[in-house]
Write a protein that holds these residues in place. Structure first.
Motif, PDB file in Angstrom:
ATOM      1  N   VAL A 174      -9.231   0.190  -5.059  1.00 15.63           N
ATOM      2  CA  VAL A 174      -7.889  -0.165  -4.597  1.00 15.63           C
ATOM      3  C   VAL A 174      -7.431   0.868  -3.577  1.00 15.63           C
ATOM      4  CG1 VAL A 174      -7.229  -1.432  -6.679  1.00 15.63           C
ATOM      5  CG2 VAL A 174      -6.847   1.020  -6.599  1.00 15.63           C
ATOM      6  N   ASP A 190       0.273   0.100  -9.905  1.00 16.08           N
ATOM      7  CA  ASP A 190       1.094   1.272  -9.641  1.00 16.08           C
ATOM      8  C   ASP A 190       0.397   2.406 -10.378  1.00 16.08           C
ATOM      9  OD1 ASP A 190       2.760  -0.652  -8.588  1.00 16.08           O
ATOM     10  OD2 ASP A 190       4.412  -0.277  -9.980  1.00 16.08           O
ATOM     11  N   GLU A 218      -3.755  -5.228  -8.501  1.00 19.89           N
ATOM     12  CA  GLU A 218      -2.559  -4.640  -7.897  1.00 19.89           C
ATOM     13  C   GLU A 218      -1.993  -3.680  -8.933  1.00 19.89           C
ATOM     14  OE1 GLU A 218       1.742  -6.167  -6.198  1.00 19.89           O
ATOM     15  OE2 GLU A 218       0.057  -7.558  -6.249  1.00 19.89           O
ATOM     16  N   ARG A 236       1.881   2.098  -4.915  1.00 14.11           N
ATOM     17  CA  ARG A 236       1.197   0.817  -5.142  1.00 14.11           C
ATOM     18  C   ARG A 236      -0.168   0.848  -4.472  1.00 14.11           C
ATOM     19  NH1 ARG A 236       3.559  -4.283  -6.151  1.00 14.11           N
ATOM     20  NH2 ARG A 236       4.462  -2.986  -7.774  1.00 14.11           N
ATOM     21  N   TYR A 237      -1.180   0.383  -5.196  1.00 16.81           N
ATOM     22  CA  TYR A 237      -2.556   0.283  -4.708  1.00 16.81           C
ATOM     23  C   TYR A 237      -3.028  -1.144  -4.935  1.00 16.81           C
ATOM     24  CZ  TYR A 237      -2.682   5.414  -4.773  1.00 16.81           C
ATOM     25  OH  TYR A 237      -2.427   6.745  -4.545  1.00 16.81           O
ATOM     26  N   VAL A 238      -3.760  -1.709  -3.969  1.00 13.55           N
ATOM     27  CA  VAL A 238      -4.272  -3.074  -4.112  1.00 13.55           C
ATOM     28  C   VAL A 238      -5.712  -3.161  -3.619  1.00 13.55           C
ATOM     29  CG1 VAL A 238      -1.992  -4.175  -3.898  1.00 13.55           C
ATOM     30  CG2 VAL A 238      -3.394  -3.845  -1.879  1.00 13.55           C
ATOM     31  N   GLY A 248       5.870   0.694  -6.336  1.00 14.68           N
ATOM     32  CA  GLY A 248       6.117  -0.428  -7.222  1.00 14.68           C
ATOM     33  C   GLY A 248       7.395  -0.249  -8.004  1.00 14.68           C
ATOM     34  N   THR A 294      -0.962   1.187  -0.434  1.00 18.87           N
ATOM     35  CA  THR A 294      -0.251   0.288   0.473  1.00 18.87           C
ATOM     36  C   THR A 294       0.839   1.002   1.253  1.00 18.87           C
ATOM     37  OG1 THR A 294       1.426  -0.326  -1.158  1.00 18.87           O
ATOM     38  CG2 THR A 294      -0.602  -1.657  -1.106  1.00 18.87           C
TER      39      THR A 294
END
Length: 88
Positions: free
Chosen positions: A35, A57, A55, A48-50, A42, A38
């Protein structure tokens, strides 16, 4: 903000593998995804990582997953998320 890691790998593992680390933990994972940050935060207040259908936090200091969606849904019971350094 540049001091925050820009990527992590999240491992989804059965809860019974608690205490495992390293290669043993990776082998126990039923799913993993790298991830990327971003640049947003969050609802939990953490970055936040995706990526890879996940997805999350993540608290970058403790590497704790504070919130997680897997393919848009909450994590199934009996599974836990572990954060490790992203390879490569």
């Amino acid at each position: 903000m540049s001091s925050q890691p820009q990527r992590f790998e999240i491992l989804l593992v059965p809860q019974h593998v608690e205490g495992k680390e390293g290669a043993e933990l990776v082998e126990s994972a039923i799913r993993s995804a790298v991830v990327e940050a971003t640049g947003q935060y969050g609802a939990s207040g953490y970055p936040r990582y995706v990526g890879g259908g996940l997805e999350a936090d993540i608290d970058p200091e403790t590497r704790t997953v504070e919130a997680l969606l897997v393919d848009g849904a909450e994590l199934d019971y009996g599974l836990s998320a572990r954060v490790v350094e992203a390879g490569g």
